[in-house]
Write a protein that holds these residues in place. Sequence first.
Motif, short mmCIF file in Angstrom:
data_model
loop_
_atom_site.label_atom_id
_atom_site.label_comp_id
_atom_site.label_asym_id
_atom_site.label_seq_id
_atom_site.Cartn_x
_atom_site.Cartn_y
_atom_site.Cartn_z
N GLY A 189 0.80 -1.22 0.00
CA GLY A 189 0.00 0.00 0.00
C GLY A 189 0.83 1.27 0.00
N ARG A 190 0.12 2.35 0.28
CA ARG A 190 0.72 3.68 0.34
C ARG A 190 -0.26 4.61 1.06
NH1 ARG A 190 0.83 7.60 -4.32
NH2 ARG A 190 0.25 8.91 -2.55
N GLY A 191 0.17 5.86 1.26
CA GLY A 191 -0.70 6.85 1.88
C GLY A 191 -1.73 7.40 0.90
N GLY A 192 -2.48 8.40 1.36
CA GLY A 192 -3.55 8.95 0.56
C GLY A 192 -3.05 9.80 -0.61
N GLY A 193 -3.96 10.14 -1.49
CA GLY A 193 -3.62 10.96 -2.64
C GLY A 193 -4.80 11.01 -3.60
N ASP A 228 -2.66 9.67 -8.21
CA ASP A 228 -1.59 9.23 -7.33
C ASP A 228 -1.72 7.75 -6.97
OD1 ASP A 228 -0.63 11.82 -7.34
OD2 ASP A 228 -1.68 12.38 -5.50
N LEU A 229 -2.95 7.28 -6.83
CA LEU A 229 -3.20 5.90 -6.42
C LEU A 229 -3.29 4.94 -7.60
CD1 LEU A 229 -5.99 6.52 -3.72
CD2 LEU A 229 -3.52 6.54 -3.41
N TRP A 230 -3.12 5.46 -8.82
CA TRP A 230 -3.46 4.65 -9.99
C TRP A 230 -2.61 3.40 -10.15
CZ3 TRP A 230 -7.76 4.29 -12.28
CH2 TRP A 230 -7.86 3.58 -13.46
N ALA A 231 -1.39 3.40 -9.65
CA ALA A 231 -0.55 2.21 -9.77
C ALA A 231 -1.23 0.98 -9.17
CB ALA A 231 0.79 2.45 -9.09
N PHE A 232 -2.08 1.19 -8.15
CA PHE A 232 -2.75 0.08 -7.48
C PHE A 232 -4.06 -0.29 -8.16
CE2 PHE A 232 0.11 2.04 -4.51
CZ PHE A 232 0.74 0.96 -3.93
N ASN A 233 -4.34 0.39 -9.29
CA ASN A 233 -5.47 0.03 -10.13
C ASN A 233 -5.03 -0.62 -11.42
OD1 ASN A 233 -7.66 0.98 -8.49
ND2 ASN A 233 -7.12 3.08 -9.05
N GLY A 283 -4.20 4.35 0.40
CA GLY A 283 -4.92 5.61 0.62
C GLY A 283 -5.66 5.64 1.94
N HIS A 284 -6.85 6.30 1.87
CA HIS A 284 -7.69 6.45 3.06
C HIS A 284 -8.89 5.52 2.97
CE1 HIS A 284 -5.15 9.76 4.16
NE2 HIS A 284 -5.45 10.42 3.05
N GLU A 285 -9.74 5.58 3.97
CA GLU A 285 -10.88 4.66 4.04
C GLU A 285 -11.82 4.81 2.85
OE1 GLU A 285 -14.15 3.14 7.33
OE2 GLU A 285 -12.82 4.82 7.76
N THR A 286 -11.94 6.04 2.33
CA THR A 286 -12.86 6.28 1.22
C THR A 286 -12.27 5.88 -0.13
OG1 THR A 286 -12.07 8.57 1.09
CG2 THR A 286 -14.05 8.14 2.41
N ASP A 287 -10.96 5.61 -0.18
CA ASP A 287 -10.31 5.22 -1.43
C ASP A 287 -10.42 3.72 -1.62
OD1 ASP A 287 -9.40 7.88 -1.94
OD2 ASP A 287 -7.77 7.54 -0.50
N VAL A 288 -10.99 3.31 -2.74
CA VAL A 288 -11.11 1.89 -3.07
C VAL A 288 -10.39 1.63 -4.38
CG1 VAL A 288 -12.66 -0.04 -3.53
CG2 VAL A 288 -13.32 1.71 -1.88
N THR A 289 -9.45 0.69 -4.36
CA THR A 289 -8.67 0.38 -5.56
C THR A 289 -8.89 -1.07 -5.95
OG1 THR A 289 -6.74 -0.33 -4.29
CG2 THR A 289 -6.89 2.02 -4.83
N ILE A 290 -8.43 -1.41 -7.17
CA ILE A 290 -8.50 -2.80 -7.63
C ILE A 290 -7.70 -3.70 -6.70
CG2 ILE A 290 -7.91 -4.35 -9.53
CD1 ILE A 290 -10.25 -2.59 -10.20
N ALA A 291 -6.57 -3.21 -6.22
CA ALA A 291 -5.75 -4.00 -5.29
C ALA A 291 -6.54 -4.36 -4.04
CB ALA A 291 -4.50 -3.22 -4.92
N ASP A 292 -7.39 -3.43 -3.55
CA ASP A 292 -8.21 -3.72 -2.37
C ASP A 292 -9.16 -4.88 -2.62
OD1 ASP A 292 -7.08 -1.61 -0.96
OD2 ASP A 292 -8.54 -0.18 -1.70
N LEU A 293 -9.71 -4.92 -3.85
CA LEU A 293 -10.71 -5.94 -4.16
C LEU A 293 -10.09 -7.32 -4.35
CD1 LEU A 293 -12.82 -3.84 -6.71
CD2 LEU A 293 -13.25 -4.17 -4.27
N VAL A 294 -8.84 -7.37 -4.84
CA VAL A 294 -8.19 -8.65 -5.10
C VAL A 294 -7.53 -9.19 -3.83
CG1 VAL A 294 -6.49 -9.86 -6.52
CG2 VAL A 294 -7.78 -7.96 -7.48
N ALA A 295 -7.05 -8.30 -2.97
CA ALA A 295 -6.28 -8.72 -1.80
C ALA A 295 -7.11 -9.62 -0.88
CB ALA A 295 -5.81 -7.49 -1.03
N ASP A 296 -6.40 -10.38 -0.06
CA ASP A 296 -7.08 -11.27 0.90
C ASP A 296 -7.81 -10.49 1.97
OD1 ASP A 296 -6.02 -13.86 -0.15
OD2 ASP A 296 -4.12 -12.89 0.32
#
Length: 400
Positions: A202-206, A210-215, A235-248
């Motif tokens: 992961g990484r911090g917010g943006g 900024d977060l696109w690498a994790f999509n 990112g933060h709680e409101t940021d949802v990425t493709i990595a979030d959906l695939v991760a365990d």
Amino acid sequence: MAEVANILTVSRLNELLKELVEENFWEVWVEGEVSNFSAPSSGHYYFVLKDEKAAVRAVMFRPYNRLLPFVPRDGMKVLCRGRVSLYPQRGELQVLVEAMEACGVGNLHLAFRQLMEKLSAEGLFAEEHKKPLPALPRIVGVVTSPTGAAIRDILNVLSRRGAGLRILLVPVKVQGEGAAAEVAAAIADLNRHGEADVLIVGRGGGSLEDLWAFNEEVVARAIHSSRIPIISAVGHETDVTIADLVADLRAPTPSAAAELVVKSRFELESHLDHLDIRLSSRMASLFRLSRERLRSLEKRLCSPVEKLELQRRRCQEAAFRLEAAMRRVLEIREGRLFALAGRLDALSPLAILSRGFALVSQEKDGKLVRKAGQLAVGERLLIRFNEGMAKVVTEEIIER
């Protein structure tokens, strides 16, 4: 050297440019994608309008945005009406937006949706592919920037709550060109290394950019292929990425990811503490019960001397009772014997002789003579009296 009259201060230059811009661009229509949107407590909206080649700052003050039927979001494509001005303090052009219309979703959001639909159809988000976190991890692999706030937050939590944990950091770029490839390669390296028990990626917010690498698809597939459980913390709680959906497991922040790593460890320690308290309480209860039973047995237990004395008295009492019973039996038997002796004496021939009778027997064989016919003349007889005996010879036999 230029004449003094032609020299401008920076402030004056910006004032002239502001007047020039505002006089020529007093009303414009601008279409672009919203980025870096923020809505502070003042109520104003600050954002950037951009397209593939350029970007310009924009602001929509509260009196105008109060009339909007929606709240802009990063990636949203909008059409704005307003005027162009220059912010003197920084010398930056900005669009003062007075009206806004949504034109649809921007390119990045469209790409996000398309990739999400593709990976979902392939089953990369399915729950059956999610791996459980280890209860007691020894080594935590971290894939993030070595200089960002995320690694500081992770290290702070793990050092404070994860005593004995080892941290294996793989430094990567988390935004910009090549960031996605570095993140995917780091995940693959950690799996080849095989020492880590769980990974935090992961990484911090943006902003969305900024977060696109994790999509990126390459990161999603690297996470899905990992044999090691992965916690996504982008990112933060409101940021949802493709990595979030695939991760365990998805964590709302990097700090929360670190908390999740040590959560099962602390739950186990808490459970063990609870069991220890229950065990101590149970042992104390059993000890009290055993002590009470021991005291009860002590009260019932006699000393050997007392017990022997008690048995001696019982034996003595039994001997007295036996002796008395034997005396009674002997007395009864003695009385019966005297009675039988009296009866026997009454029936004794000797008793009969004492009354003047005599016993006559043949001398030759000692047979009693019961009648005269047993005798012969001249036969020798023996007469027994009560006192003494006499021998006689039969002279005559008289039979009745």
